[in-house]
Design an enzyme around this catalytic site. Sequence first.
Site, short mmCIF file in Angstrom:
data_model
loop_
_atom_site.label_atom_id
_atom_site.label_comp_id
_atom_site.label_asym_id
_atom_site.label_seq_id
_atom_site.Cartn_x
_atom_site.Cartn_y
_atom_site.Cartn_z
N GLU A 158 -4.77 -1.84 9.45
CA GLU A 158 -3.98 -2.47 10.30
C GLU A 158 -4.75 -1.79 11.68
O GLU A 158 -5.12 -0.89 11.75
CB GLU A 158 -2.59 -1.82 10.49
CG GLU A 158 -1.89 -2.08 9.22
CD GLU A 158 -0.48 -1.38 9.00
OE1 GLU A 158 0.18 -1.16 10.16
OE2 GLU A 158 0.27 -1.24 7.93
N GLU A 196 -3.00 6.49 11.94
CA GLU A 196 -2.12 6.69 10.79
C GLU A 196 -2.77 6.60 9.48
O GLU A 196 -3.97 5.94 9.23
CB GLU A 196 -1.16 5.32 10.75
CG GLU A 196 -0.10 5.50 9.55
CD GLU A 196 0.63 4.30 9.56
OE1 GLU A 196 1.06 3.62 10.68
OE2 GLU A 196 1.23 3.78 8.57
N HIS A 214 8.75 -1.22 9.44
CA HIS A 214 9.16 -2.15 8.37
C HIS A 214 8.25 -1.81 7.09
O HIS A 214 7.42 -0.91 7.08
CB HIS A 214 8.79 -3.52 8.76
CG HIS A 214 7.22 -3.74 9.31
ND1 HIS A 214 6.56 -4.87 9.33
CD2 HIS A 214 6.15 -2.96 9.02
CE1 HIS A 214 5.48 -4.62 9.23
NE2 HIS A 214 5.26 -3.38 9.40
N GLU A 228 1.28 -9.12 6.95
CA GLU A 228 2.19 -8.66 8.06
C GLU A 228 1.87 -9.38 9.73
O GLU A 228 2.25 -9.18 10.63
CB GLU A 228 1.85 -7.11 8.51
CG GLU A 228 2.46 -6.48 7.46
CD GLU A 228 2.38 -4.82 7.76
OE1 GLU A 228 1.89 -4.53 8.91
OE2 GLU A 228 2.78 -4.03 7.14
N LYS A 242 7.15 -0.08 14.39
CA LYS A 242 6.02 -0.89 13.83
C LYS A 242 6.75 -2.04 12.96
O LYS A 242 7.14 -1.56 11.96
CB LYS A 242 5.20 0.02 13.19
CG LYS A 242 3.87 -0.58 12.76
CD LYS A 242 2.97 0.34 12.10
CE LYS A 242 3.28 0.53 10.57
NZ LYS A 242 1.68 0.98 9.78
N LYS A 301 10.36 5.13 6.98
CA LYS A 301 10.42 3.94 6.35
C LYS A 301 11.57 4.19 5.27
O LYS A 301 11.32 4.93 4.15
CB LYS A 301 9.18 3.72 5.25
CG LYS A 301 8.07 2.93 6.14
CD LYS A 301 6.99 2.89 5.18
CE LYS A 301 5.73 2.04 5.85
NZ LYS A 301 4.64 2.42 4.76
N ASP A 354 -4.00 1.99 11.48
CA ASP A 354 -3.36 2.60 10.22
C ASP A 354 -4.67 2.26 9.29
O ASP A 354 -4.82 1.18 8.71
CB ASP A 354 -2.26 1.79 9.50
CG ASP A 354 -1.70 2.32 8.37
OD1 ASP A 354 -2.35 3.25 7.96
OD2 ASP A 354 -0.71 1.85 7.91
N SER A 388 0.85 -1.17 -0.20
CA SER A 388 -0.07 -0.10 -0.09
C SER A 388 0.94 1.14 0.07
O SER A 388 1.08 1.72 0.89
CB SER A 388 -0.81 -0.04 1.12
OG SER A 388 -0.66 0.58 2.17
N HIS A 410 -3.62 -5.62 2.98
CA HIS A 410 -2.63 -6.68 3.38
C HIS A 410 -3.66 -8.10 3.60
O HIS A 410 -3.00 -8.98 4.10
CB HIS A 410 -1.96 -6.16 4.37
CG HIS A 410 -1.25 -5.00 4.34
ND1 HIS A 410 -0.56 -4.25 5.23
CD2 HIS A 410 -0.37 -4.60 3.02
CE1 HIS A 410 0.44 -3.32 4.67
NE2 HIS A 410 0.24 -3.54 3.38
N ASP A 426 2.08 8.68 6.94
CA ASP A 426 2.80 7.56 6.15
C ASP A 426 2.89 7.94 4.79
O ASP A 426 3.75 8.54 4.30
CB ASP A 426 2.31 6.29 6.56
CG ASP A 426 2.82 5.08 5.60
OD1 ASP A 426 3.94 5.48 5.03
OD2 ASP A 426 2.39 3.83 5.53
P1 PGA Z 1 3.01 -1.03 2.96
O1 PGA Z 1 2.19 -0.83 4.49
O2 PGA Z 1 4.44 -1.43 3.54
O3 PGA Z 1 2.27 -2.14 2.30
O4 PGA Z 1 3.16 -0.06 2.39
C1 PGA Z 1 2.75 -0.53 5.58
C2 PGA Z 1 1.95 0.92 5.96
O5 PGA Z 1 1.01 1.37 5.41
O6 PGA Z 1 2.32 1.25 7.15
ZN ZN Z 2 0.81 3.15 6.81
#
Ligand code: PGA
Ligand code: ZN
Length: 423
Positions: A172, A293, A373, A213, A396, A345, A250, A42, A163, A320
């Site tokens: 999430e 998030e 991650h 995840e 996270k 990230k 999230d 995503s 996911h 994010d």
């Molecule tokens: P992604 O999801 O690694 O698939 O982008 C993680 C997130 O959105 O925090």
């Molecule tokens: Zn995110």
Amino acid sequence: MPKITHVWSREILDSRGIPTMETALQLDDGNSAVASVPSGASTGSFEAHELRDGDVKRYLGKGVLKAVANVTTVIGPKIVGLEVANQTALDKTLIDLDGTANKEKLGANAILSVSLAVLRAASSSQRYPLYAWVAALAQQFGIPPVRLKVPTPIFNMINGGLHGAGNLDFQEFFIIPSSAVIYSRALQIGAEIYHKIKDSLARRGAIHSVGDEGGYAPNLFTNLDALSILVEASRESGFNVGNDLFLGLDVAANNFYRDGKYSIRDRSAPLDRDSFLTFYNNLNDQYHLAIMEDPLFEDDWEGWSRITANFAGKALIVGDDLLVTNPARVERGIKEKAANAILVKPNQIGTVSETLQVIKMSREAGWKIIVSHRSGETNDTSIADFAVGIGADYVKFGAPARGERVAKYNRLLAIETELAAKK
Ligand code: PGA
Ligand code: ZN
């Protein structure tokens, strides 16, 4: 000063069975290091470019042989002979070699694999644990030193959105143990609740396969049902929500946003931004979320400023997809008070140095920092050391289950023991 003598790279698989890459470096002092890169599903539209081959005859077009070749034939010859401890100069070489704003020429995956291998190789060569080397680099970048400790984990217990195999819109659903307990205790709390969630879902006849995840990916009537399951499982594990632990989301709102409206299974008709903001107010009257998030679409800056103002002092509003670890977007976010926390990230931007720059800006703005991650991971644990070294408030790394997630959580256990021995 140790220098790089050899650079290798190869295509490997990530936790979803999709190609990614790992890069190895050899130094002239006998040290070597390997690093691999993760991959998101995503992804925000403003992330640095992940280079894939597009050759449908291999891995459904997702091979990374071009990125691997960029490391071995373009980057390698330019960095052999350079001093490995000078991360800033090495990253600048990578950025200049690429020359594009979003690293589309060489690929952010190619570039980050080298940047991370440099970080690892330098720490071995300096005889520093990786987290301590990151802390030293962070200071070089002007990030004020903090007492090293393991950050509070955010566990992604239920996986929806892109996911999950289930039907939830939100991506999430978090359990966040209180920051007052030490990390090893927080991990225990997370793991105990994780198993109770399975019982809760089984009682309802909701499937309990897991998502990308490691969190459960159930079919439920509404997104809010998933939060009620987290409350139930916490209580059954003997923990008090709002005291021992907190809840968070999230939302990853990009994924159900179309033509200015948000479509979620909790409401029969799509919601415009104002109605979605009201939805969040009501949700919080019930669940008192500590972290939200990506609650809104990644380019609705005005909406983000409004929700951050609405929840000031009450919840972390985490950018994010909004911020994508990008200095220019973070600068705008700070100016417009569009968030009060950032998800960091490294592969969204592509080098260790630029990631440190973003952390410095965020810290100066008083934002909380969550190091994260990606949904597609490898067993590389550098991100755990990185989080400790930069003094992250939270990490996270997914559910407390599945090898590529627990590799990172287990690395934090080792760091906790090491830091305690040094006291
Ligand atoms: P992604 O999801 O690694 O698939 O982008 C993680 C997130 O959105 O925090
Ligand atoms: Zn995110």
